[in-house]
Design a protein around this motif. Structure first.
Motif, PDB file in Angstrom:
ATOM      1  N   SER A   1       0.829  -1.196   0.000  1.00 41.99           N
ATOM      2  CA  SER A   1       0.000   0.000   0.000  1.00 41.99           C
ATOM      3  C   SER A   1       0.869   1.255   0.000  1.00 41.99           C
ATOM      4  N   ARG A   2       1.922   1.257   0.810  1.00 40.91           N
ATOM      5  CA  ARG A   2       2.827   2.411   0.854  1.00 40.91           C
ATOM      6  C   ARG A   2       3.525   2.613  -0.485  1.00 40.91           C
ATOM      7  N   GLN A   3       3.974   1.506  -1.087  1.00 42.31           N
ATOM      8  CA  GLN A   3       4.654   1.589  -2.383  1.00 42.31           C
ATOM      9  C   GLN A   3       3.700   2.126  -3.449  1.00 42.31           C
ATOM     10  N   SER A   4       2.480   1.645  -3.434  1.00 39.44           N
ATOM     11  CA  SER A   4       1.477   2.125  -4.390  1.00 39.44           C
ATOM     12  C   SER A   4       1.222   3.627  -4.196  1.00 39.44           C
ATOM     13  N   ALA A   5       1.157   4.072  -2.959  1.00 39.93           N
ATOM     14  CA  ALA A   5       0.942   5.498  -2.684  1.00 39.93           C
ATOM     15  C   ALA A   5       2.133   6.321  -3.170  1.00 39.93           C
ATOM     16  N   ARG A   6       3.369   5.822  -2.963  1.00 41.00           N
ATOM     17  CA  ARG A   6       4.561   6.543  -3.455  1.00 41.00           C
ATOM     18  C   ARG A   6       4.525   6.671  -4.968  1.00 41.00           C
ATOM     19  N   GLU A   7       4.177   5.579  -5.652  1.00 42.56           N
ATOM     20  CA  GLU A   7       4.106   5.611  -7.115  1.00 42.56           C
ATOM     21  C   GLU A   7       3.013   6.568  -7.588  1.00 42.56           C
ATOM     22  N   CYS A   8       1.904   6.584  -6.897  1.00 46.93           N
ATOM     23  CA  CYS A   8       0.798   7.480  -7.262  1.00 46.93           C
ATOM     24  C   CYS A   8       1.229   8.935  -7.114  1.00 46.93           C
ATOM     25  N   ARG A   9       1.915   9.253  -6.010  1.00 46.76           N
ATOM     26  CA  ARG A   9       2.381  10.628  -5.810  1.00 46.76           C
ATOM     27  C   ARG A   9       3.402  11.024  -6.874  1.00 46.76           C
ATOM     28  N   ALA A  10       4.281  10.082  -7.255  1.00 46.65           N
ATOM     29  CA  ALA A  10       5.280  10.380  -8.284  1.00 46.65           C
ATOM     30  C   ALA A  10       4.606  10.646  -9.629  1.00 46.65           C
ATOM     31  N   ARG A  11       3.600   9.831  -9.979  1.00 46.90           N
ATOM     32  CA  ARG A  11       2.865  10.054 -11.232  1.00 46.90           C
ATOM     33  C   ARG A  11       2.150  11.401 -11.212  1.00 46.90           C
ATOM     34  N   LYS A  12       1.561  11.735 -10.067  1.00 47.41           N
ATOM     35  CA  LYS A  12       0.850  13.002  -9.934  1.00 47.41           C
ATOM     36  C   LYS A  12       1.814  14.171 -10.093  1.00 47.41           C
ATOM     37  N   LYS A  13       2.995  14.059  -9.501  1.00 45.55           N
ATOM     38  CA  LYS A  13       3.993  15.125  -9.591  1.00 45.55           C
ATOM     39  C   LYS A  13       4.432  15.320 -11.041  1.00 45.55           C
ATOM     40  N   LEU A  14       4.680  14.224 -11.760  1.00 47.93           N
ATOM     41  CA  LEU A  14       5.072  14.313 -13.170  1.00 47.93           C
ATOM     42  C   LEU A  14       3.962  14.935 -14.010  1.00 47.93           C
ATOM     43  N   ARG A  15       2.734  14.559 -13.724  1.00 44.34           N
ATOM     44  CA  ARG A  15       1.598  15.097 -14.478  1.00 44.34           C
ATOM     45  C   ARG A  15       1.485  16.605 -14.261  1.00 44.34           C
ATOM     46  N   TYR A  16       1.645  17.055 -13.023  1.00 47.53           N
ATOM     47  CA  TYR A  16       1.576  18.486 -12.739  1.00 47.53           C
ATOM     48  C   TYR A  16       2.733  19.243 -13.375  1.00 47.53           C
TER      49      TYR A  16
END
Length: 120
Positions: A33-48
């Motif tokens: 779950s933590r790894q998935s959240a880290r990946e989600c935040r990284a994708r969000k940062k790249l998108r922004y």
């Protein structure tokens, strides 16, 4: 007589259908779950970042177009007053020179082809 089997940390009993309740290690589940959240935040940062770059490039294009529009407005006001801006004169003479160069190149090419065709 107990026919239950232990496979991959899960207890399976014969004769029951459907999804079995998973007995997954809680620590592994939390880590996934933590790894998935880290990946989600990284994708969000790249998108922004991508969207911010896109917005800034569009804003630069808008500024350039506004400057060009203002320049054309000034040219039109000058022409309304009977003055021909030097930029327009330069453009016109540049076009005339370009046409003259194009014509001379065309004449040179046609002259070469005529000379080649007249020599058997």
């Amino acid at each position: 007589m107990d026919d239950s089997k232990v496979v991959g940390g899960k207890v399976k009993k014969p004769g029951k259908r459907g999804r079995k309740p998973a007995k997954i290690d809680l620590k592994a589940k939390l880590e996934r779950s933590r790894q998935s959240a880290r990946e989600c935040r990284a994708r969000k940062k790249l998108r922004y970042q991508y969207l911010e770059e896109l917005v800034s490039s569009r804003e630069r294009a808008i500024c350039a177009l506004r400057e060009e529009l203002e320049m054309y407005k000034q040219w039109c006001m000058a022409m309304d007053q009977g003055k021909i801006p030097s930029e327009i004169k330069a453009l016109l003479t540049g076009e005339e020179q370009g046409k003259a160069q194009q014509n001379s190149v065309k004449l040179a090419k046609t002259g070469k082809t005529e000379a080649n065709s007249s020599n058997p």
